[in-house]
Design a protein around this motif. Structure first.
Motif, PDB file in Angstrom:
ATOM      1  N   GLU A 195       9.512   5.618  -8.349  1.00  0.00           N
ATOM      2  CA  GLU A 195       8.692   4.695  -7.423  1.00  0.00           C
ATOM      3  C   GLU A 195       7.591   5.255  -6.603  1.00  0.00           C
ATOM      4  N   PHE A 196       7.874   6.553  -6.072  1.00  0.00           N
ATOM      5  CA  PHE A 196       6.912   7.467  -5.263  1.00  0.00           C
ATOM      6  C   PHE A 196       5.730   7.605  -6.343  1.00  0.00           C
ATOM      7  N   GLY A 220      -1.116   4.757  -8.801  1.00  0.00           N
ATOM      8  CA  GLY A 220      -1.660   3.323  -8.999  1.00  0.00           C
ATOM      9  C   GLY A 220      -1.707   2.683 -10.220  1.00  0.00           C
ATOM     10  N   LYS A 221      -2.430   1.764 -10.264  1.00  0.00           N
ATOM     11  CA  LYS A 221      -2.420   0.606 -11.216  1.00  0.00           C
ATOM     12  C   LYS A 221      -3.023   1.128 -12.581  1.00  0.00           C
ATOM     13  N   LYS A 275       0.202   2.462 -14.595  1.00  0.00           N
ATOM     14  CA  LYS A 275       1.520   1.673 -14.481  1.00  0.00           C
ATOM     15  C   LYS A 275       2.262   1.545 -15.513  1.00  0.00           C
ATOM     16  N   TYR A 312       3.245   4.662  -6.679  1.00  0.00           N
ATOM     17  CA  TYR A 312       2.405   4.368  -5.648  1.00  0.00           C
ATOM     18  C   TYR A 312       1.083   5.491  -5.562  1.00  0.00           C
ATOM     19  N   SER A 372       0.870  -1.313   0.157  1.00  0.00           N
ATOM     20  CA  SER A 372      -0.067   0.158   0.035  1.00  0.00           C
ATOM     21  C   SER A 372       0.750   1.291   0.066  1.00  0.00           C
ATOM     22  N   TYR A 373       0.162   2.299  -0.046  1.00  0.00           N
ATOM     23  CA  TYR A 373       0.913   3.563  -0.410  1.00  0.00           C
ATOM     24  C   TYR A 373       1.698   4.018   1.246  1.00  0.00           C
ATOM     25  N   LYS A 430       2.450   1.665   3.375  1.00  0.00           N
ATOM     26  CA  LYS A 430       3.538   1.025   3.661  1.00  0.00           C
ATOM     27  C   LYS A 430       4.598   1.257   2.862  1.00  0.00           C
ATOM     28  N   PHE A 431       4.558   1.862   1.832  1.00  0.00           N
ATOM     29  CA  PHE A 431       5.745   2.195   1.064  1.00  0.00           C
ATOM     30  C   PHE A 431       6.286   3.491   1.553  1.00  0.00           C
TER      31      PHE A 431
END
Length: 154
Positions: A85-86, A92-93, A96, A89, A2-3, A5-6
């Motif tokens: 990478e930020f 989102g998908k 991608k 997140y 998840s954002y 957690k990232f």
């Protein structure tokens, strides 16, 4: 992951630092990103490698603006990768493929910068510019949702 957690992981690794949101700095980054798009387009017929590099820089600046909007900045030696990478997140998908293109551009720009034997074709440069335009305007929308009176001059 998840954002949240990232963010926790990257703060723990020292790849992100908390930063007070500063709309003036965000404005400057986005204004520069828009100017970079114009510069990349102007250089497309002169030097494909430079056009590619500048298109990438427009995306990097826009990504940094979104990071700042969210109260962070990249830290340590992996700043470009951290921005990519930020944004993965944040977007989102749904976006991608765009973020994957951003990462490929990051890698190719790095090789182009340090290896004189690599070349970038006009097609690659044009594709990079098109991706950068979509990315920068997408980040415009994200920022304007947070601060609707924002205008980006180029």
């Amino acid at each position: 992951m998840s954002y949240e957690k990232f963010i926790h992981e990257f703060l723990g690794k020292g790849l992100l630092k908390k930063q007070k949101t500063n709309f003036r700095a965000i404005q400057k980054l986005m204004t520069r990103a828009h100017r970079d798009l114009k510069t990349a387009k102007a250089n497309l017929s002169i030097d494909e490698g430079i056009a590619y590099t500048i298109a990438y820089l427009a995306m990097l600046r826009a990504g940094r603006a979104v990071m700042l909007l969210r109260g962070f900045r990249p830290a340590n030696g992996y700043q470009h990768k951290t921005v990519v990478e930020f944004m993965g997140y944040v977007l989102g998908k749904e976006f991608k493929a765009m973020v994957e293109r951003f990462d490929k551009m990051r890698k190719k720009r790095n090789v182009f910068t340090y290896d004189v034997s690599i070349s970038i074709s006009k097609v690659e440069a044009n594709n990079a510019l098109n991706t950068a335009v979509r990315f920068v305007y997408l980040t415009d929308d994200i920022i304007k949702k947070q601060n609707p009176q924002t205008e980006f001059k180029s």
